[in-house]
Design an enzyme around this catalytic site. Structure first.
Site, PDB file in Angstrom:
ATOM      1  N   ASN A 189      76.500  -4.030 -40.490  1.00  0.00           N
ATOM      2  CA  ASN A 189      76.380  -4.877 -39.298  1.00  0.00           C
ATOM      3  C   ASN A 189      76.937  -6.247 -39.626  1.00  0.00           C
ATOM      4  OD1 ASN A 189      75.153  -5.547 -36.595  1.00  0.00           O
ATOM      5  ND2 ASN A 189      74.020  -7.027 -37.864  1.00  0.00           N
ATOM      6  N   GLU A 190      77.864  -6.710 -38.830  1.00  0.00           N
ATOM      7  CA  GLU A 190      78.365  -8.091 -38.948  1.00  0.00           C
ATOM      8  C   GLU A 190      78.638  -8.483 -40.399  1.00  0.00           C
ATOM      9  OE1 GLU A 190      75.603 -10.544 -36.731  1.00  0.00           O
ATOM     10  OE2 GLU A 190      76.590 -10.046 -34.856  1.00  0.00           O
ATOM     11  N   CYS A 194      74.952  -9.591 -52.878  1.00  0.00           N
ATOM     12  CA  CYS A 194      76.286  -9.829 -53.405  1.00  0.00           C
ATOM     13  C   CYS A 194      77.133  -8.605 -53.106  1.00  0.00           C
ATOM     14  CB  CYS A 194      76.189 -10.063 -54.907  1.00  0.00           C
ATOM     15  SG  CYS A 194      77.784  -9.886 -55.745  1.00  0.00           S
ATOM     16  N   CYS A 229      80.748 -14.584 -52.377  1.00  0.00           N
ATOM     17  CA  CYS A 229      79.761 -14.755 -53.431  1.00  0.00           C
ATOM     18  C   CYS A 229      80.473 -15.233 -54.688  1.00  0.00           C
ATOM     19  CB  CYS A 229      79.016 -13.446 -53.686  1.00  0.00           C
ATOM     20  SG  CYS A 229      77.869 -13.571 -55.079  1.00  0.00           S
ATOM     21  N   CYS A 284      78.901 -15.509 -57.816  1.00  0.00           N
ATOM     22  CA  CYS A 284      78.073 -15.215 -58.994  1.00  0.00           C
ATOM     23  C   CYS A 284      78.912 -14.599 -60.112  1.00  0.00           C
ATOM     24  CB  CYS A 284      76.918 -14.296 -58.603  1.00  0.00           C
ATOM     25  SG  CYS A 284      77.400 -12.573 -58.381  1.00  0.00           S
ATOM     26  N   ARG A 323      68.437 -12.486 -43.763  1.00  0.00           N
ATOM     27  CA  ARG A 323      69.121 -11.197 -43.818  1.00  0.00           C
ATOM     28  C   ARG A 323      70.411 -11.349 -44.604  1.00  0.00           C
ATOM     29  NH1 ARG A 323      73.192  -9.910 -39.187  1.00  0.00           N
ATOM     30  NH2 ARG A 323      73.250 -11.789 -37.923  1.00  0.00           N
ATOM     31  N   TRP A 382      70.302 -19.345 -31.676  1.00  0.00           N
ATOM     32  CA  TRP A 382      70.695 -19.890 -32.974  1.00  0.00           C
ATOM     33  C   TRP A 382      71.544 -21.142 -32.865  1.00  0.00           C
ATOM     34  CZ3 TRP A 382      75.791 -19.088 -32.216  1.00  0.00           C
ATOM     35  CH2 TRP A 382      76.178 -17.923 -31.516  1.00  0.00           C
ATOM     36  N   GLU A 387      77.913  -6.271 -29.048  1.00  0.00           N
ATOM     37  CA  GLU A 387      76.797  -7.173 -28.776  1.00  0.00           C
ATOM     38  C   GLU A 387      77.269  -8.285 -27.867  1.00  0.00           C
ATOM     39  OE1 GLU A 387      74.905  -8.951 -32.134  1.00  0.00           O
ATOM     40  OE2 GLU A 387      74.787  -7.096 -33.292  1.00  0.00           O
ATOM     41  N   PHE A 438      63.564 -15.676 -29.572  1.00  0.00           N
ATOM     42  CA  PHE A 438      64.011 -16.401 -28.386  1.00  0.00           C
ATOM     43  C   PHE A 438      65.450 -16.048 -28.005  1.00  0.00           C
ATOM     44  CE2 PHE A 438      60.461 -19.097 -29.824  1.00  0.00           C
ATOM     45  CZ  PHE A 438      59.665 -18.937 -28.692  1.00  0.00           C
ATOM     46  N   HIS A 439      66.013 -15.048 -28.649  1.00  0.00           N
ATOM     47  CA  HIS A 439      67.288 -14.498 -28.189  1.00  0.00           C
ATOM     48  C   HIS A 439      66.970 -13.593 -26.999  1.00  0.00           C
ATOM     49  CE1 HIS A 439      71.093 -12.371 -28.145  1.00  0.00           C
ATOM     50  NE2 HIS A 439      71.554 -13.127 -29.113  1.00  0.00           N
TER      51      HIS A 439
END
Lengths: 622, 622, 622
Positions: free
Chosen positions: C148-149, C114, C157, C159, C110, C312, C304, C354-355
């Site tokens: 989100n986050e 850039c 980045c 580039c 996810r 993770w 959250e 598995f969260h």
């Protein structure tokens, strides 16, 4: 002189191109003294036989073949494709493999080719055709040795060519993009693909790549290398009925050996236990049981082992006096019909010049050559073992799909590996001298008294194991089994949903550990590491416990019994569990009452006893 | 005022461009107070003097030079090429270096140039011409300071331009591709090259790259940087007869300093011992002996040291009160005729603003400036030392070819490094106050009573060392010596073939260690680590042993004696061996009976005593 | 139903697209049972609502919104831009981010975009317009949840597109290239830029990149992501007056939250303390104090948290019984008006299966769902807390400019991190139950009795802190504060020049440590690690000492008092210092006399007591 030889294959990789022709006669002479019956030739000869694209020079190789034929030495003849010459990368840099982060892997070592590359494949096929057409009726030919150690260094390629091949593979697997989206759970993290054209290998990404993408890429990578192998085999088949093999590197996740072994006539294995590791013979034993089992117990070829030290570890131990003989016999005890080495004569230069060889730098007047020759002589006395098989009462379950899935990231604990899972369960069986096959979850289990299922996270279908127990089998399964289907999607309804009835329990929650915890197992104190879990028994009876609930259970199911273990035990406690379970299943050791460290194995009518201790032991007939 | 000055060079890197011109007068004033006799200027001035390609602005620099001339301060004048301005990379991105894995190294730090780049070289030469033509007759000019710390960060470049240069270098070395194939042992792993056009640098490969390819690339990389240096030197020579130097980073494998020192008039060294390391003065002493020996004992320049802390370690220790004086005198004791610092005034910004300087952020009213000034004053009292030399009875063998080859991968143990090898043998000599030169294996050894040969894996020819002993010399050689020739090809016939007769033994097999083992040395218990080996004595006499055979031997050969040691000993045992060997060779310490930690050195008639302890010691004249 | 709700927000991320529509009714039913009042929807829906560029399908999403509206559940509606669909990278590979070493970050996980990409931004804006125009008047809409986050995985980045954006940002900041050259100290290492066109991000370089280049790139990276956020917000604003938020990952250096929080209506935070870490609730408390303080004490949203384990980490601990409730209440104690989880229903596949989730794989008949539901019920009983605030007497100083500069390389010690610096000072306050705000150095400090300044290396201006003390405030500052200006240029004239008068001392030299040293603090023995320094007191009075001088000082300045600490103390000694300083400042704890491990907090008239011990404690009213 096609394989099998009727006697033990004994010899090694023979690379005469590294030496002036003057030495070749001495080679043949020394091979006779060492009792050599078989050698592998041509493994890395591509650049010598095809010095420029399409220009072939086999003259010198004819001489090598003739020399061996004249000496009555069988040849495992390589297809010579293991490492392309530098000109291939120069003309076609797109044949070089690429890592997940985009790094090209350049020539200068070996195995620098993208296995999906049609250019590499065309060049390889052209070369194999040359070799097969030239030597298919050569009297030295015994066995076709396809390529060498597929996937040893280049385990997967992430380049654009590979990406296209991956898309083709996926299209064949899933047919419809919607099916792939469902299998890959792409509704999470906005990963829906609108067409196969959008898909890439799991290249370096900002965080965890899609797990099923990773899993399918592992499948693809094994299949792609297998395509390279069958492509060569099919070229050979047009010229020669001689058996084919390909030699595999020490037990690794790269290749699904069950699938590979179906495609050859005999399996070959390269074994490099580390003498500095006191338990390396146990991992070796497990590996041999795997390799033998991938062709249902058919004798196999130990294609490579080191006469003494290797050169590619940080510190490379020698094999102590007698250790090479012991480990050679161990391979035979586990079903090998050949004992070969890398390599015949120690290289003067290059990357493996410090890898030991049958004829070391010091020459034949050396411990290594003497031990090799003594073993060659000894094996000749035991040709009757060749072709015999073992019968085992215990099966250990292994599935490469599970291996790939088990070791994915973002799991409750990432410290659970397939090799550790296998070894944890195999070691107590090995130490109890209980022989063991290693089979797929869907294998015919009817011949086994006990089936051991270590951490079988991914389960494509549960019926085979369930029916095995229902009809009277005994089974020992450990934690994190039966969690996901073949697409790495969780079976809902309480872990381990497919095995809940079989085991008589349900697991609401995993509790990975960061430290050792006390457990009680079969009435005695023990410790658990790595994992614990909440186990709610239904029909199962607790036989051990965490502070917060059952840790080990036993469930009578149909005519059989299913045990379940919810943690990784200390070795002594694991041995106690295995003793209890094997006793309940009436499993017999090959021989009981042996001193610790003495391995017993049967092949046909032969009983082989191996003393893995450094001290002598005395064994009396009962 | 050309170098040498007749007095100690004392001063440092002077970068007035970092400061407003108002401060420049204060600089000159403070330099007077500190006793500064010499400064380096212009090291990083390229972007200031050539703000746009081809547009030069030396006005401000003229002023700096004039100020120094007026103050009677000698200038070590940099050629200003150490770090190109950002415009070079913008106009010519192909001048940026590339790592083995293909990563470009971008501007933003320093030394971001490919040393093979003709564009970089052209720009550098044009700049040097400007500098040399402008200042060749400036009264401040004392010494030409070419570039700066060649290879400090960019040790090698793997880009396509470098690849082409490597091919040219190889063509000159081998002439015929067949010669290269033989030298590189390319028959292993199918690496045969059909033409030089196929060759690449040892870029990231699937596994170990060809060792001789790696070795030659190390040679090429040293030679290529040396070409950059001589290119600049030759431009200078067209304008100026003043001596040239280039300053080297702490002892490193990158550059073959024996080859480099031939190309300059005086050698310069940057020394940064870590005050947190209690033995860093021993490594410093070794480094100084190396640097002095690369020009046969000629006095050298300590071009950089830190007045107190550096800034580039994880934790940067200060030099305690007196430690900078002690270590400065240590450099002099080992032959330095100049003591300079990086840098004069501590930067206000940039990557090294926390590197200490002669004038710290706190200004001249500081411990550092006071200690610097006191040393400046003290050195003036001892100008008679300048130009004197030392005579040493012991030579330690060092060869960059061996360094590069010794540290290649796929060795019996990869834990054997050149610096450790040197230090293991140098430390007991240092602690015994036995002076030492460091020479190449083919040096004239006739003046030495003892030659110490630490782990000389690669040996181009053995005759010099052999003849040295035959004609009466004493020699101590340690394990893994005499193994390969200049192409990293093993000398066959039993290790160490070229030295078997000299040592009176043969070594059938190496036995690298993963843990300490007990050995007996000269009758006393000791321990070996890292390595052991089977030693079969012929004429040699065992003087120590492993459990399985000799560990230390002594062989009388011709008129001399050759010792051999088959493991890495604990320091006390190593000291005992060195004591025994030096006694046998009648080697004399500079002074005996000194307390531990007190170093004694002679230059000409001067005896220099250095107390490396943190406590005071008392020494009485004998 | 716009935020705030008037009751606690309670719920979680709701991703119904992962499930067949049959389950959606069960979801609504179970939400009712769990007391859910609010959910976040659409976070990762981009690929589902825009399956092909420009083709939108919101039908299924309308149904989700309607279901929630019908159930009276408020929606935090995501703009859906958090992760672009695979087609974006296929059509525009230049939208993929690049690491400093040039590695592309590919799709498959996810956040693979850039942030400077105009193409990504255009596509994002088009999508937001679709969402905002369609749902701006939907009855379920309560809050806009932008992206989100930000910066969770793709923090920066490097580039070419980002390089151009960086140049634009620099041009706006510095206007003239000469100003940048001065700010960046480019006269060091020949880094002078002749024009903005020559500048690049701090890509991988041969050694340390220019520190101010790194600092400005950190500023640019935070600003660039903020531009993405305000771009979306401004699109929303054209359609809707509803409040906007964006949820931040656990306290990190990436984003300057003080700047970000100004641009939203309410701040949201994702909190993932590690249950294996016994002190993780202290870092959580600090983080909550930061997030609350970035909007001056306004209640915030815990957007959250995990109902139990995450997936993770290497090993992912469960939350023990009651721990989730405890930590939820802790967030409320620190000012949260909502308690939400990731996620509602545990995924069957994908990277986070598995969260843990509110409805686990095992279904609602589970510990997790029961604990969640009990908390949902409990919170309904305490709606009166919603909207209340806390008053604190202590301020802790935090500045993202300092964070970025403090953690640059080439410092006296690189082991000094911002989080450690904060925690070292926060922990004793937390344990003493002294409430704390976290403010910028230029904040209005007049309401505080004590200001704590941990390692404020970079100081843009010193007047605010100085005036605070001069007018009666108490201040505790620790080492390596006041060293550089906003361009990372050292304040000359003795450290810490801007605070020398305030503190009554000067520091000539830092002395970083590599081991613990003894110190004496307030008359008692203690230990220092990491750092020491020479402190020369002027008006300050020593209150503790190293062996070589003062370690802790107290200076009366104007009407106030300024303490200074020159090392990192062991926790007990640090607690003693904080006790001494808070006593002197007459700072009151929320409640005194509590057992260790019991946290007390006030919101409005509510006193919240939290027992962080695993055992029960008894507390009696005084």
């Amino acid at each position: 002189m096609h394989w099998p030889l009727g006697t033990f294959g004994f010899g090694g990789d023979y690379n005469p191109e590294q030496w002036p022709a003057e030495i070749w006669a001495e080679d043949i002479d020394l091979m006779g003294k060492a009792g050599v019956s078989m050698v592998s030739v041509g493994i890395f000869s591509w650049a010598e036989v095809e010095p420029r694209p399409g220009e072939f020079d086999f003259g010198w190789f004819d001489q090598v073949m003739d020399n061996l034929a004249n000496a009555g030495i069988a040849v495992s003849l390589a297809t010579m494709t293991a490492s392309p010459p530098p000109w291939l990368a120069r003309l076609h840099p797109e044949t070089l493999p690429q890592k997940a982060d985009g790094t090209r892997l350049w020539p200068g070592a070996r195995q620098a080719y993208c296995p999906s590359s049609p250019i590499y494949r065309d060049h390889a096929a052209r070369l194999v055709e040359q070799v097969a057409s030239r030597y298919h009726d050569h009297p030295a030919l015994s066995l076709w040795h396809i390529n060498n150690e597929y996937g040893c260094h280049t385990r997967a390629c992430y380049c654009d060519v590979s990406a296209a091949a991956f898309r083709t593979w996926l299209t064949q697997r899933y047919k419809e993009i919607g099916t792939l989206n469902e299998a890959w759970s792409t509704k999470f993290w906005s990963q829906r693909y609108d067409s196969f054209d959008e898909i890439l290998p799991p290249r370096t990404a900002p965080t965890f790549s899609n797990p099923t993408q990773q899993l399918d890429f592992a499948r693809f990578s094994s299949d792609t290398l297998l395509e390279c192998m069958t492509l060569e085999r099919d070229v050979i088949r047009r010229y020669s009925p001689a058996p084919v093999t390909t030699n595999h590197v020490p037990l690794a996740r790269t290749l699904d050996l069950f699938a590979w072994s179906e495609q050859v006539d005999v399996v070959s294995y390269d074994s490099y236990p580390d003498p500095f590791d006191k338990n390396s013979h146990i991992l070796a034993g497990l590996s041999y049981d795997v390799i033998r089992s991938t062709r249902n117990g058919q004798p196999w070829i130990l294609m490579e082992q080191a006469p003494s030290a290797v050169n590619w570890r940080q510190r490379n131990a020698i094999k102590a006096a007698g250790q090479m003989r012991l480990w050679s016999w161990q391979a035979i005890a586990h079903g090998a019909d050949a004992v070969l080495y890398f390599q015949w004569r120690q290289s003067q230069g290059g990357a493996e010049k410090f890898h030991s060889a049958m004829v070391p730098h010091a020459g034949p007047d050396s411990r290594t050559f003497r031990e090799v020759s003594e073993l060659g002589e000894e094996l000749k006395q035991h040709s009757a073992i060749v072709g015999t098989r073992s019968q085992n009462e215990v099966a250990l379950i292994l599935d490469w799909d599970n291996w790939w899935a088990l070791e994915l990231d973002s799991h409750p604990s990432t410290e659970l590996t397939q090799i550790d899972a296998l070894l944890t369960h195999y070691t107590p069986l090995f130490e109890a001298n209980i022989g063991c096959d290693v089979v797929k979850p869907d294998a015919d289990l009817s011949a086994y008294k006990l089936v051991v299922v270590p951490n079988l996270y991914l389960v494509k279908e549960a019926a085979n194991l369930t029916e095995y127990v229902r009809t009277g089998g005994h089974l020992l399964m450990s934690f994190f089994s039966g969690i996901v289907d073949g697409n790495d999607r969780v079976y809902l309804g309480g872990y381990p949903a497919p095995f809940r009835e079989l085991l008589g329990l349900t697991i609401p929650e995993f509790r990975p550990l960061d430290a050792e915890i006390p457990v009680e197992i079969l009435g005695r104190p023990a410790t658990g590491t790595l994992w614990s879990e909440e186990i709610v028994t239904e029909t199962a009876v607790p036989k051990g416990s965490f502070e917060f609930g059952p840790a080990l259970t036993r469930n009578e199911f149909g005519e059989g019994v299913a045990w379940y273990l919810g943690t990784r035990l200390n070795p002594e406690a694991m041995r106690a569990v295995v003793d209890e379970v094997t006793a309940g299943a009436a499993v017999q050791p090959v021989l009981s009452g042996l001193p610790d460290g003495v391995q017993a194995a049967r092949r046909g009518d032969y009983l082989i006893l191996l003393n893995h201790n450094t001290n002598e032991v005395e064994i009396r007939k009962a």
